[in-house]
Design a protein around this motif. Structure first.
Motif, PDB file in Angstrom:
ATOM      1  N   ILE A   1       0.844  -1.192   0.000  1.00  0.00           N
ATOM      2  CA  ILE A   1       0.000   0.000   0.000  1.00  0.00           C
ATOM      3  C   ILE A   1       0.886   1.250   0.000  1.00  0.00           C
ATOM      4  CG2 ILE A   1      -1.899  -1.149   1.209  1.00  0.00           C
ATOM      5  CD1 ILE A   1      -1.000   0.327   3.745  1.00  0.00           C
ATOM      6  N   PHE A   2       0.299   2.384  -0.359  1.00  0.00           N
ATOM      7  CA  PHE A   2       1.023   3.653  -0.361  1.00  0.00           C
ATOM      8  C   PHE A   2       0.800   4.321   0.990  1.00  0.00           C
ATOM      9  CE2 PHE A   2       0.058   2.713  -4.793  1.00  0.00           C
ATOM     10  CZ  PHE A   2       1.321   2.833  -5.361  1.00  0.00           C
ATOM     11  N   SER A   3       1.825   4.289   1.844  1.00  0.00           N
ATOM     12  CA  SER A   3       1.673   4.714   3.236  1.00  0.00           C
ATOM     13  C   SER A   3       1.351   6.192   3.368  1.00  0.00           C
ATOM     14  CB  SER A   3       2.954   4.392   4.021  1.00  0.00           C
ATOM     15  OG  SER A   3       3.171   2.999   4.066  1.00  0.00           O
ATOM     16  N   ASP A   4       1.867   7.021   2.472  1.00  0.00           N
ATOM     17  CA  ASP A   4       1.650   8.461   2.580  1.00  0.00           C
ATOM     18  C   ASP A   4       0.304   8.906   2.023  1.00  0.00           C
ATOM     19  OD1 ASP A   4       4.147   8.741   3.732  1.00  0.00           O
ATOM     20  OD2 ASP A   4       5.154   9.183   1.832  1.00  0.00           O
ATOM     21  N   LEU A   5      -0.367   8.020   1.326  1.00  0.00           N
ATOM     22  CA  LEU A   5      -1.670   8.357   0.763  1.00  0.00           C
ATOM     23  C   LEU A   5      -2.784   7.894   1.700  1.00  0.00           C
ATOM     24  CD1 LEU A   5      -1.195   7.365  -2.995  1.00  0.00           C
ATOM     25  CD2 LEU A   5      -0.744   9.565  -1.874  1.00  0.00           C
ATOM     26  N   THR A   6      -3.920   8.564   1.633  1.00  0.00           N
ATOM     27  CA  THR A   6      -5.053   8.177   2.463  1.00  0.00           C
ATOM     28  C   THR A   6      -5.659   6.870   1.953  1.00  0.00           C
ATOM     29  OG1 THR A   6      -6.665   9.360   1.117  1.00  0.00           O
ATOM     30  CG2 THR A   6      -5.591  10.599   2.907  1.00  0.00           C
ATOM     31  N   VAL A   7      -6.532   6.310   2.768  1.00  0.00           N
ATOM     32  CA  VAL A   7      -7.263   5.115   2.346  1.00  0.00           C
ATOM     33  C   VAL A   7      -8.010   5.398   1.045  1.00  0.00           C
ATOM     34  CG1 VAL A   7      -9.155   3.564   2.936  1.00  0.00           C
ATOM     35  CG2 VAL A   7      -7.462   4.197   4.674  1.00  0.00           C
ATOM     36  N   ARG A   8      -8.674   6.542   0.993  1.00  0.00           N
ATOM     37  CA  ARG A   8      -9.417   6.919  -0.223  1.00  0.00           C
ATOM     38  C   ARG A   8      -8.495   6.979  -1.428  1.00  0.00           C
ATOM     39  NH1 ARG A   8     -10.136  11.000  -3.504  1.00  0.00           N
ATOM     40  NH2 ARG A   8      -8.708  12.312  -2.321  1.00  0.00           N
TER      41      ARG A   8
ATOM     42  N   TRP B   1     -11.260   6.702   6.245  1.00  0.00           N
ATOM     43  CA  TRP B   1     -11.277   7.041   4.827  1.00  0.00           C
ATOM     44  C   TRP B   1     -10.245   8.112   4.466  1.00  0.00           C
ATOM     45  CZ3 TRP B   1     -12.293   4.619   0.772  1.00  0.00           C
ATOM     46  CH2 TRP B   1     -12.747   5.204  -0.416  1.00  0.00           C
ATOM     47  N   GLN B   2     -10.108   9.110   5.317  1.00  0.00           N
ATOM     48  CA  GLN B   2      -9.187  10.221   5.032  1.00  0.00           C
ATOM     49  C   GLN B   2      -7.883  10.117   5.831  1.00  0.00           C
ATOM     50  OE1 GLN B   2      -9.624  12.166   2.610  1.00  0.00           O
ATOM     51  NE2 GLN B   2     -11.800  11.919   2.158  1.00  0.00           N
ATOM     52  N   THR B   3      -7.618   8.961   6.401  1.00  0.00           N
ATOM     53  CA  THR B   3      -6.409   8.749   7.206  1.00  0.00           C
ATOM     54  C   THR B   3      -5.292   8.193   6.323  1.00  0.00           C
ATOM     55  OG1 THR B   3      -7.760   8.247   9.147  1.00  0.00           O
ATOM     56  CG2 THR B   3      -5.463   7.499   9.191  1.00  0.00           C
ATOM     57  N   PRO B   4      -4.050   8.704   6.487  1.00  0.00           N
ATOM     58  CA  PRO B   4      -2.932   8.096   5.747  1.00  0.00           C
ATOM     59  C   PRO B   4      -2.831   6.612   6.064  1.00  0.00           C
ATOM     60  CG  PRO B   4      -2.269  10.196   6.702  1.00  0.00           C
ATOM     61  CD  PRO B   4      -3.635   9.885   7.258  1.00  0.00           C
ATOM     62  N   ALA B   5      -2.691   5.804   5.038  1.00  0.00           N
ATOM     63  CA  ALA B   5      -2.688   4.351   5.230  1.00  0.00           C
ATOM     64  C   ALA B   5      -1.544   3.903   6.130  1.00  0.00           C
ATOM     65  CB  ALA B   5      -2.605   3.649   3.880  1.00  0.00           C
ATOM     66  N   GLY B   6      -0.449   4.660   6.141  1.00  0.00           N
ATOM     67  CA  GLY B   6       0.677   4.301   6.989  1.00  0.00           C
ATOM     68  C   GLY B   6       0.383   4.392   8.467  1.00  0.00           C
TER      69      GLY B   6
END
Length: 243
Positions: free
Chosen positions: A94-101, A132-137
């Motif tokens: 997953i892209f840790s710096d990107l949000t779940v969305r 939803w708007q939380t960084p995946a990391g």
């Protein structure tokens, strides 16, 4: 073996080399259409290499990979993905710096997410709506696994390849993941699941294949393997059943 019309994926005599190493040594594997097939085996048996060969990340040196009636043995990975196969690797990627969305949006081939399908995914993984708007990391290991699987599901897929989803997860999260996969089984999506936690998959799998030293040494129904302790010990040893 199922009738040809009931076979979604079939590997026939697949060999694969990485440099001088002969990793897959004549893999024969049948994945029936719909339901969940489990690929079991010790570390280094060739399970992950089989998934990578299916999706074209590594190329078979001989043998055939057929998906939904089409030979995809030498097809490019993007073309294999477009044919309806999604891959969830062990490291989730997953892209840790990107949000779940944002992670899910990137996986939507049409450039936008279908709201009805998104609501369906939220029904399976309610935590994703909360984050939803939380960084995946910033998510827990189990929540990251949910993102990785949801990303593979954001478009309709015929086949979902999932590599060791329970690795490092707490028992409560493993149970939630089991419930989610049970829901997926009720759809038209076929699942090929690599696992070492036999107690997790014995209640999920419809069919099972066991690998050792780069080839399949047993294939049959999960019900038969789950009911035969001596067969489990012979094929899997004690390391899997002790989980």
């Amino acid at each position: 073996m199922p009738d040809n019309s009931d076979i979604l994926l079939q590997l026939s005599g697949v060999h694969m080399h990485v440099g001088q190493y002969h990793i897959l040594q004549g893999v024969d594997l049948v994945v029936p259409r719909r339901g969940l097939t489990v690929l079991l085996g010790r570390n280094g048996a060739g399970k992950t290499s089989t998934l990578r060969t299916i999706v074209g990340m590594w190329k078979a040196s001989c043998g055939t990979v057929r998906f939904d009636g089409t030979d995809i043995t030498q097809a490019a990975t993007p073309d294999i993905a477009r044919s309806g196969i999604a891959y969830v690797p062990e490291n989730m990627a997953i892209f840790s710096d990107l949000t779940v969305r944002e992670n899910l949006h990137l996986a939507a081939r049409a450039g936008k997410m279908d709201q009805a399908r998104l609501d369906w995914i939220f029904g399976i993984f309610p935590a994703l709506k909360r984050f939803w708007q939380t960084p995946a990391g910033n998510l827990s290991g189990g929540q990251k696994q949910m993102v990785a699987i949801a990303r593979a599901m954001i478009e309709p897929r015929k086949l979902l390849l999932i590599d060791e989803p329970t690795k490092g997860l707490a028992p409560a999260i493993v149970q939630h993941l089991m419930d989610a996969l049970q829901q997926l089984k009720a759809t038209d999506t076929t699942i090929l699941l690599v696992e070492q936690n036999f107690n997790f998959v014995r209640h999920l799998g419809d069919t099972v294949a066991v690998m050792d030293d780069g080839h399949v040494v047993h294939a049959g129904t999960m019900a038969d393997l789950a009911a035969d302790a001596s067969l489990q010990e012979r094929l899997l040893g004690l390391s899997l059943t002790e989980h």
